[in-house]
Design an enzyme around this catalytic site. Sequence first.
Site, PDB file in Angstrom:
ATOM      1  N   GLU A  27      20.985 -35.981 -55.138  1.00  0.00           N
ATOM      2  CA  GLU A  27      21.462 -35.591 -53.801  1.00  0.00           C
ATOM      3  C   GLU A  27      22.980 -35.767 -53.688  1.00  0.00           C
ATOM      4  O   GLU A  27      23.619 -36.396 -54.532  1.00  0.00           O
ATOM      5  CB  GLU A  27      20.757 -36.422 -52.723  1.00  0.00           C
ATOM      6  N   LYS A 161      16.193 -49.476 -47.263  1.00  0.00           N
ATOM      7  CA  LYS A 161      16.965 -50.630 -46.794  1.00  0.00           C
ATOM      8  C   LYS A 161      16.318 -51.198 -45.541  1.00  0.00           C
ATOM      9  O   LYS A 161      15.727 -50.465 -44.763  1.00  0.00           O
ATOM     10  CB  LYS A 161      18.375 -50.172 -46.400  1.00  0.00           C
TER      11      LYS A 161
HETATM   12  N1  PSU Z   1      19.973 -44.637 -47.450  1.00  0.00           N
HETATM   13  C1  PSU Z   1      20.795 -45.181 -48.360  1.00  0.00           C
HETATM   14  N2  PSU Z   1      21.834 -44.450 -48.848  1.00  0.00           N
HETATM   15  C2  PSU Z   1      22.052 -43.157 -48.470  1.00  0.00           C
HETATM   16  C3  PSU Z   1      21.148 -42.584 -47.523  1.00  0.00           C
HETATM   17  C4  PSU Z   1      20.143 -43.352 -47.049  1.00  0.00           C
HETATM   18  O1  PSU Z   1      20.609 -46.324 -48.711  1.00  0.00           O
HETATM   19  O2  PSU Z   1      23.012 -42.522 -48.955  1.00  0.00           O
HETATM   20  C5  PSU Z   1      21.346 -41.150 -47.123  1.00  0.00           C
HETATM   21  C6  PSU Z   1      20.381 -40.246 -47.909  1.00  0.00           C
HETATM   22  O3  PSU Z   1      21.009 -39.013 -48.157  1.00  0.00           O
HETATM   23  C7  PSU Z   1      19.242 -40.044 -46.938  1.00  0.00           C
HETATM   24  C8  PSU Z   1      19.975 -40.009 -45.626  1.00  0.00           C
HETATM   25  O4  PSU Z   1      18.498 -38.874 -47.152  1.00  0.00           O
HETATM   26  O5  PSU Z   1      20.995 -40.997 -45.751  1.00  0.00           O
HETATM   27  C9  PSU Z   1      19.069 -40.290 -44.451  1.00  0.00           C
HETATM   28  O6  PSU Z   1      19.770 -40.090 -43.273  1.00  0.00           O
HETATM   29  P1  PSU Z   1      19.005 -40.187 -41.858  1.00  0.00           P
HETATM   30  O7  PSU Z   1      18.635 -41.632 -41.708  1.00  0.00           O
HETATM   31  O8  PSU Z   1      20.030 -39.731 -40.876  1.00  0.00           O
HETATM   32  O9  PSU Z   1      17.830 -39.292 -41.958  1.00  0.00           O
END
Ligand code: PSU
Length: 302
Positions: A27, A161
């Site tokens: 990603e 996390k």
């Molecule tokens: N969690 C992490 N590192 C990240 C992300 C999440 O520890 O870089 C990023 C990933 O790309 C994940 C996105 O798909 O954040 C999720 O965002 P949201 O919570 O806005 O859906």
Amino acid sequence: MSLSSYLKISEEVEAALKESKPVVALESTIISHGMPFPQNLETAMLLESTVRNNGATPATIAVINGSIRIGLDKKDLELLSNSKNVLKASTRDLPSAVLRGLNAATTVSATMACAKLASIRIFATGGIGGVHRNAATTFDISADLTELSRTDVAVVSSGVKSILDIGLTLEYLETVGVPVIGYKTDEFPAFFTRESGFKVDHRLDSAEEIAKEINIKRELGLRGGVLIANPIPEEYSIDPKEINAAIGAALAEAEKESITGKEVTPFLLSKVNLITSGKSLESNIKLAVSNAELASKIAWHL
Ligand code: PSU
Ligand code: MN
């Protein structure tokens, strides 16, 4: 317009796919919104070389000038890592990013959707998004989970996390039919720590077995992805007390500053990094590398 007018697959990835060689999707939101410069650029390149060293072809995914790109070059990675004008795109943002000719980094959800378009079956990341701790009132549930429920791409991560509600995230995954496999572990990992207090659905101890299960799911015609939880290597894990204190402080700040929507996750990630003076970033890089390694090994058997 046909799909190929939106989708640009790099020569390297195209060749690997044609010859049915293992390909691992990566990603780009982890680069643009997940880590600071220059570690983000270094990590993006390190993840690609890790995949190559494990005999597979990396396919980092992003939208560049409105075109969905499967396999990026160094210039693209540089742009994603240091430009301020990169959109964070989850699945729903893809059509508008294409229409408007934007540069957009893809989250786990959007990366899965694009990997599927290119017939790539496995994807490695650090951590996925999930159900946020206050979701009962905010409804903040990551689109990553919905995508896992409907798109047949396996995702290797180190769990989620604890900025998120891990228990609710696992409940959600059960509800929408996503198998959660622990690699050499019975416990779902919490990203920086190997334990979370929550069990995985089941445990498998080899990449080959994991690939077999992914293949069986596909042969059964079941929709959606598979989540493989690979705990952070012991030597890089962070003391739970220390990391939970940092996460607590980051959450409190987000609340105070009324951060909402897609800003929440990047805000928390950068605060945790700041509070731990970069220690969390170091762990983040190591676990992502370990996930790229495992995904490559699984890809060999898909
Ligand atoms: N969690 C992490 N590192 C990240 C992300 C999440 O520890 O870089 C990023 C990933 O790309 C994940 C996105 O798909 O954040 C999720 O965002 P949201 O919570 O806005 O859906
Ligand atoms: Mn959200």
